[in-house]
Design an enzyme around this catalytic site. Structure first.
Site, PDB file in Angstrom:
ATOM      1  N   HIS A  34    -112.259 -17.866 -39.005  1.00 53.19           N
ATOM      2  CA  HIS A  34    -111.499 -17.303 -40.130  1.00 53.19           C
ATOM      3  C   HIS A  34    -111.351 -18.301 -41.279  1.00 53.19           C
ATOM      4  O   HIS A  34    -111.385 -17.908 -42.449  1.00 53.19           O
ATOM      5  CB  HIS A  34    -110.132 -16.795 -39.648  1.00 53.19           C
ATOM      6  CG  HIS A  34    -110.250 -15.595 -38.741  1.00 53.19           C
ATOM      7  ND1 HIS A  34    -109.269 -15.191 -37.871  1.00 53.19           N
ATOM      8  CD2 HIS A  34    -111.260 -14.703 -38.585  1.00 53.19           C
ATOM      9  CE1 HIS A  34    -109.672 -14.107 -37.220  1.00 53.19           C
ATOM     10  NE2 HIS A  34    -110.869 -13.791 -37.630  1.00 53.19           N
ATOM     11  N   HIS A  53    -118.279  -6.242 -35.938  1.00 52.56           N
ATOM     12  CA  HIS A  53    -117.423  -6.176 -34.732  1.00 52.56           C
ATOM     13  C   HIS A  53    -116.007  -6.464 -35.229  1.00 52.56           C
ATOM     14  O   HIS A  53    -115.538  -7.609 -35.164  1.00 52.56           O
ATOM     15  CB  HIS A  53    -117.816  -7.240 -33.711  1.00 52.56           C
ATOM     16  CG  HIS A  53    -119.200  -7.103 -33.142  1.00 52.56           C
ATOM     17  ND1 HIS A  53    -120.335  -7.395 -33.851  1.00 52.56           N
ATOM     18  CD2 HIS A  53    -119.626  -6.704 -31.901  1.00 52.56           C
ATOM     19  CE1 HIS A  53    -121.392  -7.196 -33.081  1.00 52.56           C
ATOM     20  NE2 HIS A  53    -120.988  -6.774 -31.883  1.00 52.56           N
ATOM     21  N   GLU A  55    -116.397  -0.671 -35.249  1.00 53.67           N
ATOM     22  CA  GLU A  55    -115.711  -1.023 -34.001  1.00 53.67           C
ATOM     23  C   GLU A  55    -115.992   0.093 -33.000  1.00 53.67           C
ATOM     24  O   GLU A  55    -115.858   1.261 -33.312  1.00 53.67           O
ATOM     25  CB  GLU A  55    -114.197  -1.193 -34.261  1.00 53.67           C
ATOM     26  CG  GLU A  55    -113.359  -1.406 -33.046  1.00 53.67           C
ATOM     27  CD  GLU A  55    -113.783  -2.585 -32.147  1.00 53.67           C
ATOM     28  OE1 GLU A  55    -113.941  -3.710 -32.635  1.00 53.67           O
ATOM     29  OE2 GLU A  55    -113.963  -2.332 -30.933  1.00 53.67           O
ATOM     30  N   ASP A 112    -121.803   1.617 -33.266  1.00 50.32           N
ATOM     31  CA  ASP A 112    -122.349   0.412 -32.663  1.00 50.32           C
ATOM     32  C   ASP A 112    -122.785  -0.593 -33.740  1.00 50.32           C
ATOM     33  O   ASP A 112    -123.490  -0.240 -34.698  1.00 50.32           O
ATOM     34  CB  ASP A 112    -123.554   0.798 -31.795  1.00 50.32           C
ATOM     35  CG  ASP A 112    -124.221  -0.415 -31.202  1.00 50.32           C
ATOM     36  OD1 ASP A 112    -123.579  -1.109 -30.394  1.00 50.32           O
ATOM     37  OD2 ASP A 112    -125.371  -0.706 -31.562  1.00 50.32           O
ATOM     38  N   ASP A 130    -119.573 -10.752 -35.104  1.00 49.83           N
ATOM     39  CA  ASP A 130    -118.630 -11.469 -34.231  1.00 49.83           C
ATOM     40  C   ASP A 130    -118.522 -10.758 -32.881  1.00 49.83           C
ATOM     41  O   ASP A 130    -117.497 -10.149 -32.566  1.00 49.83           O
ATOM     42  CB  ASP A 130    -117.266 -11.513 -34.957  1.00 49.83           C
ATOM     43  CG  ASP A 130    -116.219 -12.293 -34.187  1.00 49.83           C
ATOM     44  OD1 ASP A 130    -116.589 -13.126 -33.340  1.00 49.83           O
ATOM     45  OD2 ASP A 130    -115.020 -12.053 -34.439  1.00 49.83           O
TER      46      ASP A 130
HETATM   47  C1  LIG Z   1    -114.448 -10.894 -31.070  1.00 50.68           C
HETATM   48  S1  LIG Z   1    -113.850  -9.296 -31.338  1.00 50.68           S
HETATM   49  C2  LIG Z   1    -113.818  -9.133 -33.064  1.00 50.68           C
HETATM   50  C3  LIG Z   1    -112.752  -9.897 -33.766  1.00 50.68           C
HETATM   51  C4  LIG Z   1    -112.750  -9.759 -35.270  1.00 50.68           C
HETATM   52  N1  LIG Z   1    -114.071  -9.912 -35.843  1.00 50.68           N
HETATM   53  C5  LIG Z   1    -111.823 -10.772 -35.915  1.00 50.68           C
HETATM   54  O1  LIG Z   1    -112.291 -11.860 -36.287  1.00 50.68           O
HETATM   55  O2  LIG Z   1    -110.646 -10.472 -36.076  1.00 50.68           O
HETATM   56  C6  LIG Z   1    -115.218  -8.287 -30.934  1.00 50.68           C
HETATM   57  C7  LIG Z   1    -114.971  -6.797 -31.107  1.00 50.68           C
HETATM   58  O3  LIG Z   1    -116.233  -6.115 -31.009  1.00 50.68           O
HETATM   59  C8  LIG Z   1    -116.041  -4.868 -30.370  1.00 50.68           C
HETATM   60  N2  LIG Z   1    -117.370  -4.477 -29.892  1.00 50.68           N
HETATM   61  C9  LIG Z   1    -117.995  -4.843 -28.753  1.00 50.68           C
HETATM   62  N3  LIG Z   1    -119.253  -4.363 -28.724  1.00 50.68           N
HETATM   63  C10 LIG Z   1    -119.439  -3.691 -29.889  1.00 50.68           C
HETATM   64  C11 LIG Z   1    -120.548  -2.996 -30.470  1.00 50.68           C
HETATM   65  N4  LIG Z   1    -121.732  -2.931 -29.844  1.00 50.68           N
HETATM   66  N5  LIG Z   1    -120.378  -2.432 -31.681  1.00 50.68           N
HETATM   67  C12 LIG Z   1    -119.179  -2.518 -32.341  1.00 50.68           C
HETATM   68  N6  LIG Z   1    -118.095  -3.157 -31.836  1.00 50.68           N
HETATM   69  C13 LIG Z   1    -118.226  -3.742 -30.628  1.00 50.68           C
HETATM   70  C14 LIG Z   1    -115.006  -5.166 -29.316  1.00 50.68           C
HETATM   71  O4  LIG Z   1    -114.331  -3.987 -28.934  1.00 50.68           O
HETATM   72  C15 LIG Z   1    -114.093  -6.160 -30.043  1.00 50.68           C
HETATM   73  O5  LIG Z   1    -113.020  -5.496 -30.659  1.00 50.68           O
END
Ligand SMILES: C[S@@+](CC[C@H](N)C(=O)[O-])C[C@H]1O[C@@H](n2cnc3c(N)ncnc32)[C@H](O)[C@@H]1O
Length: 272
Positions: free
Chosen positions: A18, A41, A109, A134, A155
């Protein structure tokens, strides 16, 4: 999909990602032309550190908790936003706070609960698109943006064993569609071998102008721990290397515990 970011919000990994994200968006929004941000993500958008999952792990106490107690000047913009936004802001909230009226953001998400929270936060915001889709598919579908300028944050949760391979494939696919884009990909450093494989793959990918910023709290030998974290950046904004070096050093100073093998590095993987 078991990963819930609320357990890790505000922890060491978030602070690295961040703080660098806030600096990059600050740099990119200095140019007048409209900017597009894709957060592949996105997570829930904001997290309550005072209760629930974040309180249970307490990871934030060794991360943003320490930065709030004493903020080095170079981290002032990031920590200032955290103070201003109240709940710990995830990447979508931080990015949204920095967008100007002509800019636009898309957040993806897949987890239904996280998506529902994102939708509640941004559903009525005309500058933000919230997608229950996705991430890897979105890199193809949402790029290139009409603005022709943009930052793509990737991420992933790193819960699948092949996440580094998917990340490399996602970067290649995204870059093929949007060569001018700034791509920022976060990765954990638990053990050196998978990171080395990923960075070698990036160096051999043909993608130009790639830097990675890494920080380790300790020698990365115990794969059960988050020993360090990295942010790989394609097409980094002007002066990113100098800024990242100062940010990482301030983070290590505040968050490190003097363990053996702690350090930071800026590694150029491909020239412009
Ligand atoms: C590390 S967290 C993200 C944190 C966010 N980027 C932040 O910095 O506040 C990863 C997120 O990706 C989501 N996720 C996992 N696989 C995914 C996919 N294939 N496509 C979209 N989201 C996904 C998870 O549910 C999770 O909420």
């Amino acid at each position: 999909m078991n990963y819930r970011h609320a357990f890790h919000a505000g922890g060491f990994g978030d602070c690295v990602k961040h703080a660098l994200l806030v600096w990059m968006l600050g740099a990119l929004t200095r140019k007048a032309a409209p900017l597009f941000v894709l957060d592949t993500h996105a997570g829930a958008g904001a997290y309550d550190l005072g209760g629930g999952p974040a309180e249970r792990t307490g990871e934030w106490r060794g991360g943003i908790g320490r930065l709030l107690e004493g903020t080095p000047e170079v981290l002032g913009d990031y920590v200032g936003l955290v103070r201003r936004l109240g709940l710990y802001p995830g990447s979508p909230m931080l990015a949204r706070a920095l967008l100007r009226p002509g800019d636009r953001m898309a957040c993806c998400e897949l987890h239904p609960d996280e998506y529902a929270q994102l939708r509640r936060r941004f559903g009525r915001d005309p500058q933000v698109g919230v997608h229950h889709r996705d991430a890897w598919e979105a890199l193809g579908a949402l790029l290139p943006p009409t603005e022709k300028r943009g930052l793509v944050l990737i991420d992933p949760p790193f819960e699948a064993p092949d996440e580094f391979d998917r990340l490399l494939a996602g970067l290649r696919a995204g870059y093929a569609r949007f060569r001018a884009g700034v791509f920022a990909a976060w990765y954990p450093i638990k053990h050196r071998a998978p990171v080395r494989g990923f960075l070698t793959g990036m160096a051999e990918s043909g993608i130009r102008d790639v830097l990675t910023a890494e920080i380790w709290l300790r020698e990365p030998v115990d794969p059960a721990q988050l020993n360090g974290s990295g942010l790989l950046v394609v097409n980094p904004p002007f002066r990113f290397a100098e800024a990242a070096a100062a940010i990482l050093s301030a983070l290590l100073d505040r968050l490190g515990r003097g363990e053996a093998g702690a350090g930071t590095a800026l590694i150029r993987l491909a020239d412009e």
